[in-house]
Design a protein around this motif. Structure first.
Motif, PDB file in Angstrom:
ATOM      1  N   ASP A   1       0.801  -1.221   0.000  1.00 21.07           N
ATOM      2  CA  ASP A   1       0.000   0.000   0.000  1.00 21.07           C
ATOM      3  C   ASP A   1       0.836   1.275   0.000  1.00 21.07           C
ATOM      4  O   ASP A   1       0.297   2.370  -0.166  1.00 21.07           O
ATOM      5  CB  ASP A   1      -0.980   0.006   1.171  1.00 21.07           C
ATOM      6  N   THR A   2       2.159   1.183   0.177  1.00 22.34           N
ATOM      7  CA  THR A   2       2.985   2.398   0.128  1.00 22.34           C
ATOM      8  C   THR A   2       3.011   3.007  -1.270  1.00 22.34           C
ATOM      9  O   THR A   2       3.396   4.168  -1.426  1.00 22.34           O
ATOM     10  CB  THR A   2       4.437   2.115   0.559  1.00 22.34           C
ATOM     11  N   LEU A   3       2.598   2.241  -2.279  1.00 26.14           N
ATOM     12  CA  LEU A   3       2.552   2.794  -3.638  1.00 26.14           C
ATOM     13  C   LEU A   3       1.604   3.991  -3.715  1.00 26.14           C
ATOM     14  O   LEU A   3       1.792   4.883  -4.547  1.00 26.14           O
ATOM     15  CB  LEU A   3       2.118   1.721  -4.637  1.00 26.14           C
ATOM     16  N   MET A   4       0.606   4.037  -2.852  1.00 28.25           N
ATOM     17  CA  MET A   4      -0.342   5.156  -2.881  1.00 28.25           C
ATOM     18  C   MET A   4       0.294   6.459  -2.406  1.00 28.25           C
ATOM     19  O   MET A   4      -0.290   7.529  -2.581  1.00 28.25           O
ATOM     20  CB  MET A   4      -1.576   4.837  -2.033  1.00 28.25           C
ATOM     21  N   ALA A   5       1.500   6.386  -1.828  1.00 28.92           N
ATOM     22  CA  ALA A   5       2.217   7.619  -1.471  1.00 28.92           C
ATOM     23  C   ALA A   5       2.553   8.428  -2.715  1.00 28.92           C
ATOM     24  O   ALA A   5       2.823   9.635  -2.628  1.00 28.92           O
ATOM     25  CB  ALA A   5       3.491   7.284  -0.706  1.00 28.92           C
ATOM     26  N   ASN A   6       2.530   7.765  -3.882  1.00 28.80           N
ATOM     27  CA  ASN A   6       2.806   8.472  -5.132  1.00 28.80           C
ATOM     28  C   ASN A   6       1.604   9.262  -5.635  1.00 28.80           C
ATOM     29  O   ASN A   6       1.730  10.012  -6.603  1.00 28.80           O
ATOM     30  CB  ASN A   6       3.251   7.465  -6.202  1.00 28.80           C
ATOM     31  N   TRP A   7       0.454   9.083  -4.995  1.00 21.32           N
ATOM     32  CA  TRP A   7      -0.725   9.887  -5.320  1.00 21.32           C
ATOM     33  C   TRP A   7      -0.691  11.123  -4.429  1.00 21.32           C
ATOM     34  O   TRP A   7      -1.355  11.229  -3.413  1.00 21.32           O
ATOM     35  CB  TRP A   7      -2.002   9.069  -5.112  1.00 21.32           C
ATOM     36  N   SER A   8       0.150  12.064  -4.803  1.00 21.85           N
ATOM     37  CA  SER A   8       0.429  13.230  -3.972  1.00 21.85           C
ATOM     38  C   SER A   8       0.548  14.464  -4.849  1.00 21.85           C
ATOM     39  O   SER A   8       1.196  14.428  -5.900  1.00 21.85           O
ATOM     40  CB  SER A   8       1.726  13.006  -3.182  1.00 21.85           C
ATOM     41  N   PHE A   9      -0.060  15.569  -4.415  1.00 21.36           N
ATOM     42  CA  PHE A   9      -0.096  16.780  -5.239  1.00 21.36           C
ATOM     43  C   PHE A   9       0.299  18.036  -4.474  1.00 21.36           C
ATOM     44  O   PHE A   9       0.005  19.149  -4.905  1.00 21.36           O
ATOM     45  CB  PHE A   9      -1.502  16.964  -5.828  1.00 21.36           C
ATOM     46  N   GLY A  10       0.934  17.898  -3.332  1.00 28.68           N
ATOM     47  CA  GLY A  10       1.365  19.082  -2.590  1.00 28.68           C
ATOM     48  C   GLY A  10       0.184  19.860  -2.051  1.00 28.68           C
ATOM     49  O   GLY A  10      -0.652  19.330  -1.322  1.00 28.68           O
ATOM     50  N   SER A  11       0.102  21.129  -2.450  1.00 30.38           N
ATOM     51  CA  SER A  11      -0.997  22.004  -2.015  1.00 30.38           C
ATOM     52  C   SER A  11      -1.780  22.457  -3.242  1.00 30.38           C
ATOM     53  O   SER A  11      -1.584  23.572  -3.756  1.00 30.38           O
ATOM     54  CB  SER A  11      -0.453  23.219  -1.254  1.00 30.38           C
ATOM     55  N   PRO A  12      -2.670  21.609  -3.752  1.00 29.19           N
ATOM     56  CA  PRO A  12      -3.377  21.935  -4.990  1.00 29.19           C
ATOM     57  C   PRO A  12      -4.409  23.041  -4.789  1.00 29.19           C
ATOM     58  O   PRO A  12      -4.913  23.263  -3.676  1.00 29.19           O
ATOM     59  CB  PRO A  12      -4.069  20.620  -5.360  1.00 29.19           C
ATOM     60  N   SER A  13      -4.716  23.729  -5.879  1.00 29.86           N
ATOM     61  CA  SER A  13      -5.768  24.749  -5.855  1.00 29.86           C
ATOM     62  C   SER A  13      -7.137  24.067  -5.687  1.00 29.86           C
ATOM     63  O   SER A  13      -7.258  22.843  -5.808  1.00 29.86           O
ATOM     64  CB  SER A  13      -5.745  25.545  -7.158  1.00 29.86           C
ATOM     65  N   PHE A  14      -8.151  24.867  -5.437  1.00 29.55           N
ATOM     66  CA  PHE A  14      -9.505  24.317  -5.287  1.00 29.55           C
ATOM     67  C   PHE A  14      -9.940  23.595  -6.556  1.00 29.55           C
ATOM     68  O   PHE A  14     -10.506  22.502  -6.503  1.00 29.55           O
ATOM     69  CB  PHE A  14     -10.482  25.450  -4.953  1.00 29.55           C
TER      70      PHE A  14
END
Length: 464
Positions: free
Chosen positions: A91-104
């Motif tokens: 499940d650590t692969l989901m750490a790659n679903w990351s976008f920082g601080s996205p806009s609304f």
């Protein structure tokens, strides 16, 4: 006239292709070399000084994806990540679903992508989603621009140096539609499980049989004959004895004590290791009585040293050496100067060990049969970031069955492990060379640069 165009959408391809022997090998075979890029022209001039090759330089225009293209790209990526988690039970692969601080607006797109991707539960449905993406790309300004440029450039082969860059996917698709042979190389040992393969060229160049099997595992639709094991040029530099300087000269250049044993603390980025400065402090504190040991600190090239300043002020005996990189406004604009290559080679050659959180530098040191030491403890109970998650990342499964690195499991282990690495290196990471061989195919008599250029020439002959 044979022409090969290198598509370099960011600074990632510079070291491996513009500074290595690939261009020189091709020029020696009377190949016309073109560089289609978004780089500073200074890089092209630096490449010429190293290789003696000044290719035709073509500027790559960038386009922003429209909302539908972004949605399809992210939805297919999320679907693949979910599929990869099920395939690997990791499940650590989901750490790659990351976008920082996205806009609304971006948050809404991410939620939609998750909703669509989560409903693509079969592999065929993932492929269908990606086919929609390729179809949509053909209607974009980026694709039309690429068609126009490629008709003018007219290469026999288009070689993209970074398989993850979305900005290059339309160009690769346009090339295939024009009948131009397409090739890409997998850049890093951790890339394939991350579900960010932005293109489907005719051929993929990989580091090793291990990576070839990994590519087939995560993308079973890619036929075996399309995956070519060539190694990676970044390790060619470690075979080049001309890059080495004497220990005395290295010491004088960087204010080191030639009579001491040197160890390297190789910094990570803030996302990978947010407590990195605390680990450097632990290392310095543990070795404060080791008068024969000198710590060298090199931060990750895309970051400064702000979070380390307190440690460097408290422990002035740490020798900080900046990476020889040019900084950009965002990470794709960062690039190494040629001096950084020889610097890394000499660090691995002259230092006894490298200490860090899971960095590829352990592989660099293994090339010279030096053990790497991985820090393997947390600073605060229950902290949100944990080394327990880091070392569960999929690419560390390459260590299975091997004593690949030395493990520092608490601050109290540091002194003993460092001393072992310096004075008894045969007792640590006994399989480090086997691990290197598993990940990097470097046993061939030919360099990776030569294998890559040979493959490109053979491919041209097939086209002709």
């Amino acid at each position: 006239m044979t022409k090969i165009c290198f598509l370099i959408p960011d600074g990632v391809g510079i070291r491996n292709y513009l500074y290595s022997g690939v261009l020189q090998n091709l020029k020696n075979q009377d190949v016309v070399i073109q560089i289609w890029h978004s780089l500073d022209e200074e890089v092209i001039s630096l490449s010429e000084k190293i290789t003696g090759v000044y290719p035709k330089s073509i500027k790559l225009k960038s386009f922003s994806d429209d909302g539908i293209t972004q949605l399809l790209r992210e939805a297919s990526s999320f679907a693949r990540l979910c599929h990869n988690v099920r395939q690997t039970n990791n499940d650590t692969l989901m750490a790659n679903w990351s976008f920082g601080s996205p806009s609304f607006k971006k948050k809404i797109l991410i939620k939609l992508a998750e909703w669509i991707g989560s409903r693509s539960k079969t592999y065929d449905s993932i492929l269908s989603l990606e086919n929609l993406l390729w179809k949509k790309l053909r209607s974009t300004p980026s694709y039309q621009y690429s068609l126009s440029q490629l008709k003018e450039i007219s290469p026999d082969i288009l070689f993209c140096t970074h398989q993850r860059m979305p900005s290059a996917s339309a160009a690769m698709l346009a090339a295939q539609d024009l009948g131009i042979r397409t090739v890409t190389a997998i850049f890093s040992w951790d890339n394939l499980p991350k579900a960010r393969l932005a293109m489907r060229p005719d051929f993929f160049l990989v580091w090793s049989e291990y990576m070839k099997n990994e590519l087939k595992f995560f993308y079973p639709e890619i036929f075996d004959e399309r995956i070519i094991v060539t190694g990676t040029p970044q390790f060619d530099f470690y075979k080049d004895s001309e890059l080495l300087i004497s220990r005395e000269d290295f010491a004088q250049k960087f204010n080191l004590d030639v009579n001491k044993r040197w160890i390297l603390f190789s910094g990570d980025d803030a996302k990978t290791s947010p407590y990195d400065n605390f680990y450097l402090r632990d290392l310095a504190q543990a070795l404060i009585s080791e008068k024969n040991v000198q710590i060298i600190f090199r931060q990750v090239p895309v970051e400064g040293i702000e979070r380390y300043k307190g440690v460097l002020e408290t422990f002035p005996q740490i020798i900080h050496i900046n990476p020889f990189w040019k900084k950009g406004n965002y990470w794709q604009q960062f690039f190494p100067f040629p001096e950084d290559i020889s610097h890394l080679v000499n660090l691995a050659f002259h230092c006894d060990t490298v200490v860090n959180i899971g960095s590829t530098m352990a592989l660099d040191f293994a090339f010279f049969d030096k053990p790497g030491l991985y820090l393997n403890y947390d600073h605060q109970p229950g902290q949100s970031w944990s080394v327990k998650d880091i070392y569960r990342f999929q690419h560390f499964r390459s260590m299975e069955g091997l004593d690949a690195v030395g493990w520092i499991n608490s601050p109290n282990d540091i002194k003993e492990k460092v001393r072992d690495a310096i004075y008894y290196p045969e007792t640590l990471a006994k399989d480090r060379k086997k691990w290197l061989q598993r990940i990097v195919n470097h046993s061939s008599d030919k360099t990776s640069s030569q294998q890559i250029s040979d493959f490109l020439l053979e491919t041209i002959h097939l086209v002709k």
